[in-house]
Design a protein around this motif. Structure first.
Motif, PDB file in Angstrom:
ATOM      1  N   TYR A   1      -6.449  -3.782   4.262  1.00 35.94           N
ATOM      2  CA  TYR A   1      -5.590  -3.853   3.291  1.00 35.94           C
ATOM      3  C   TYR A   1      -5.651  -5.236   2.620  1.00 35.94           C
ATOM      4  N   ASP A   2      -5.210  -5.333   1.258  1.00 33.55           N
ATOM      5  CA  ASP A   2      -5.183  -6.374   0.597  1.00 33.55           C
ATOM      6  C   ASP A   2      -4.047  -7.438   1.447  1.00 33.55           C
ATOM      7  N   VAL A   3      -2.969  -6.937   1.500  1.00 32.27           N
ATOM      8  CA  VAL A   3      -1.899  -7.891   1.945  1.00 32.27           C
ATOM      9  C   VAL A   3      -1.046  -7.070   3.062  1.00 32.27           C
ATOM     10  N   VAL A   4      -0.640  -7.776   4.100  1.00 32.18           N
ATOM     11  CA  VAL A   4       0.430  -7.192   4.987  1.00 32.18           C
ATOM     12  C   VAL A   4       1.598  -7.989   4.477  1.00 32.18           C
ATOM     13  N   ILE A   5       2.532  -7.092   4.014  1.00 34.05           N
ATOM     14  CA  ILE A   5       4.172  -7.684   3.572  1.00 34.05           C
ATOM     15  C   ILE A   5       5.071  -7.676   4.730  1.00 34.05           C
ATOM     16  N   VAL A   6       5.421  -8.743   5.141  1.00 37.97           N
ATOM     17  CA  VAL A   6       6.469  -8.805   6.488  1.00 37.97           C
ATOM     18  C   VAL A   6       7.912  -9.216   5.832  1.00 37.97           C
ATOM     19  N   LEU A   7       8.665  -8.351   5.959  1.00 40.54           N
ATOM     20  CA  LEU A   7      10.195  -8.409   5.659  1.00 40.54           C
ATOM     21  C   LEU A   7      10.713  -9.359   6.574  1.00 40.54           C
TER      22      LEU A   7
ATOM     23  N   TYR B   1      -2.809  -9.681  -7.210  1.00 38.45           N
ATOM     24  CA  TYR B   1      -3.319  -8.529  -6.738  1.00 38.45           C
ATOM     25  C   TYR B   1      -3.208  -7.220  -7.389  1.00 38.45           C
ATOM     26  N   LYS B   2      -3.491  -6.938  -8.478  1.00 35.18           N
ATOM     27  CA  LYS B   2      -3.133  -6.038  -9.434  1.00 35.18           C
ATOM     28  C   LYS B   2      -3.694  -4.698  -8.903  1.00 35.18           C
ATOM     29  N   ASN B   3      -2.747  -3.684  -8.657  1.00 37.11           N
ATOM     30  CA  ASN B   3      -3.337  -2.560  -8.075  1.00 37.11           C
ATOM     31  C   ASN B   3      -3.877  -2.558  -6.645  1.00 37.11           C
ATOM     32  N   GLY B   4      -3.169  -3.513  -5.852  1.00 36.05           N
ATOM     33  CA  GLY B   4      -3.801  -3.812  -4.499  1.00 36.05           C
ATOM     34  C   GLY B   4      -3.387  -2.598  -3.535  1.00 36.05           C
ATOM     35  N   ASN B   5      -3.725  -2.598  -2.292  1.00 32.50           N
ATOM     36  CA  ASN B   5      -3.123  -1.809  -1.358  1.00 32.50           C
ATOM     37  C   ASN B   5      -2.401  -2.857  -0.309  1.00 32.50           C
ATOM     38  N   TYR B   6      -1.073  -2.201   0.217  1.00 32.89           N
ATOM     39  CA  TYR B   6      -0.254  -3.156   1.054  1.00 32.89           C
ATOM     40  C   TYR B   6       0.230  -2.362   2.331  1.00 32.89           C
ATOM     41  N   LEU B   7       0.152  -3.207   3.235  1.00 33.86           N
ATOM     42  CA  LEU B   7       0.828  -2.734   4.386  1.00 33.86           C
ATOM     43  C   LEU B   7       2.487  -3.351   4.235  1.00 33.86           C
ATOM     44  N   LEU B   8       3.361  -2.664   4.737  1.00 38.69           N
ATOM     45  CA  LEU B   8       4.491  -3.085   4.659  1.00 38.69           C
ATOM     46  C   LEU B   8       5.173  -3.081   6.071  1.00 38.69           C
ATOM     47  N   VAL B   9       5.467  -3.968   6.605  1.00 34.70           N
ATOM     48  CA  VAL B   9       6.098  -4.183   8.051  1.00 34.70           C
ATOM     49  C   VAL B   9       7.428  -4.528   7.932  1.00 34.70           C
ATOM     50  N   THR B  10       8.439  -3.756   8.914  1.00 32.22           N
ATOM     51  CA  THR B  10       9.802  -4.159   9.098  1.00 32.22           C
ATOM     52  C   THR B  10      10.275  -3.118   9.943  1.00 32.22           C
ATOM     53  N   SER B  11      11.536  -3.315  10.376  1.00 40.69           N
ATOM     54  CA  SER B  11      11.934  -2.595  11.456  1.00 40.69           C
ATOM     55  C   SER B  11      12.041  -0.935  11.200  1.00 40.69           C
TER      56      SER B  11
ATOM     57  N   LEU C   1       4.822  -0.519  -6.185  1.00 42.30           N
ATOM     58  CA  LEU C   1       3.596  -0.893  -5.305  1.00 42.30           C
ATOM     59  C   LEU C   1       3.094   0.139  -4.552  1.00 42.30           C
ATOM     60  N   SER C   2       1.834   0.207  -4.262  1.00 46.11           N
ATOM     61  CA  SER C   2       1.192   1.076  -3.320  1.00 46.11           C
ATOM     62  C   SER C   2       1.251   0.689  -2.030  1.00 46.11           C
ATOM     63  N   ILE C   3       2.409   1.004  -1.356  1.00 50.79           N
ATOM     64  CA  ILE C   3       2.692   0.559   0.109  1.00 50.79           C
ATOM     65  C   ILE C   3       2.201   1.722   1.314  1.00 50.79           C
ATOM     66  N   THR C   4       1.717   1.094   2.329  1.00 47.53           N
ATOM     67  CA  THR C   4       1.742   1.977   3.660  1.00 47.53           C
ATOM     68  C   THR C   4       2.630   1.376   4.766  1.00 47.53           C
ATOM     69  N   PRO C   5       3.616   2.144   5.168  1.00 42.85           N
ATOM     70  CA  PRO C   5       4.427   1.707   5.937  1.00 42.85           C
ATOM     71  C   PRO C   5       4.175   1.593   7.281  1.00 42.85           C
ATOM     72  N   PHE C   6       4.558   0.308   8.131  1.00 37.20           N
ATOM     73  CA  PHE C   6       4.173   0.199   9.462  1.00 37.20           C
ATOM     74  C   PHE C   6       5.431  -0.259  10.054  1.00 37.20           C
TER      75      PHE C   6
END
Length: 254
Positions: free
Chosen positions: A76-82, A177-187, A203-208
């Motif tokens: 993935y382009d970015v892992v987003i950590v909340l 990161y226009k049209n990137g793929n992202y992992l979203l990390v939270t509880s 945003l195109s996110i995949t939940p983790f």
């Protein structure tokens, strides 16, 4: 205003406040029948919300069970950590990590194992009394100290709630990161609201999901019958999420 009202509402919808209110009302009332009913109500309320089996069932039904590490087959382009997993102790000059630190640990692992090219920390200050303590900024220092290069860090430090996490993150990511793929990390208990907010802003996110608060169903005596103080905390967390998700839906945030 929404931020302040949400904090007040959260306090008023905490089970232990209800239990204390019923108990206090029962002690103070001079009507014998009402006193008995209120005292029984406070006891029943306490037993229900402190029962670990009941808490597990409700939390398990709400938590998001998403992909695991082995399910990820691309980068993935970015892992987003909340944020919401730490605060800074200025007297000790230390970060105090809390129970939701699984969020950060998972983000680091996803980055270190090549599942994501960069790490984004999205978190300002969610504190009424200390609005200048921005979590993403001191976590950035921590990540730099453990050897993660600054070029692989993306910092969003202005958000104070989940809606703003999504909106401010989208502004940064859509620019870089226009049209990137992202992992979203939270509880896991927070993921239903979070993924809905991030999807809402495009945003195109995949939940983790991490930090699961319910485990396998257990039929042990103490789990079924003996009051458990941690169950009160889990109910408090769950009710907060129910109210937050419902409010966000009404306001069109998710």
């Amino acid at each position: 205003m929404f931020f302040f009202l949400s904090k007040i509402l959260f306090f008023l919808t905490t089970p232990i406040v209800w239990i204390f209110g019923l108990l206090l009302w029962g002690i103070l009332t001079k009507k014998d029948i009402l006193k008995k009913r209120l005292l029984w109500a406070s006891l029943i309320c306490f037993y229900f919300f402190s029962n670990a089996f009941i808490a597990d069932e409700f939390v398990r039904a709400y938590e998001d069970r998403s992909i695991t590490y082995s399910d990820i087959t691309k980068t993935y382009d970015v892992v987003i950590v909340l944020g919401g997993f730490s605060n800074f102790d200025s007297k000790q000059n230390l970060i105090q990590f809390h129970s939701a630190t699984d969020r950060l640990m998972a983000g680091i692992k996803l980055y270190k194992t090549g599942k994501a090219k960069k790490i984004m920390i999205s978190s300002g200050s969610g504190q009424l009394m200390n609005p200048n303590e921005k979590e993403a900024l001191f976590i950035k220092s921590y990540l730099l100290d453990i050897g993660i290069p600054e070029k692989d860090l993306i910092i969003e430090s202005e958000s104070i709630n989940t809606r703003e996490n999504a909106v401010y993150s989208a502004k940064i990511l859509n620019n870089e990161y226009k049209n990137g793929n992202y992992l979203l990390v939270t509880s896991a208990f927070h993921m239903p609201r979070a993924k809905s907010c991030f999807t809402k802003v495009g945003l195109s996110i995949t939940p983790f999901s991490v930090d699961h608060q319910s485990g396998p169903r257990k039929f042990l005596f103490d789990h079924l019958f003996i009051p458990d103080s941690d169950s009160l905390r889990r109910w408090q967390m769950l009710i907060k999420e129910w109210i937050g998700f419902t409010t966000y839906k009404i306001m069109g945030y998710c």
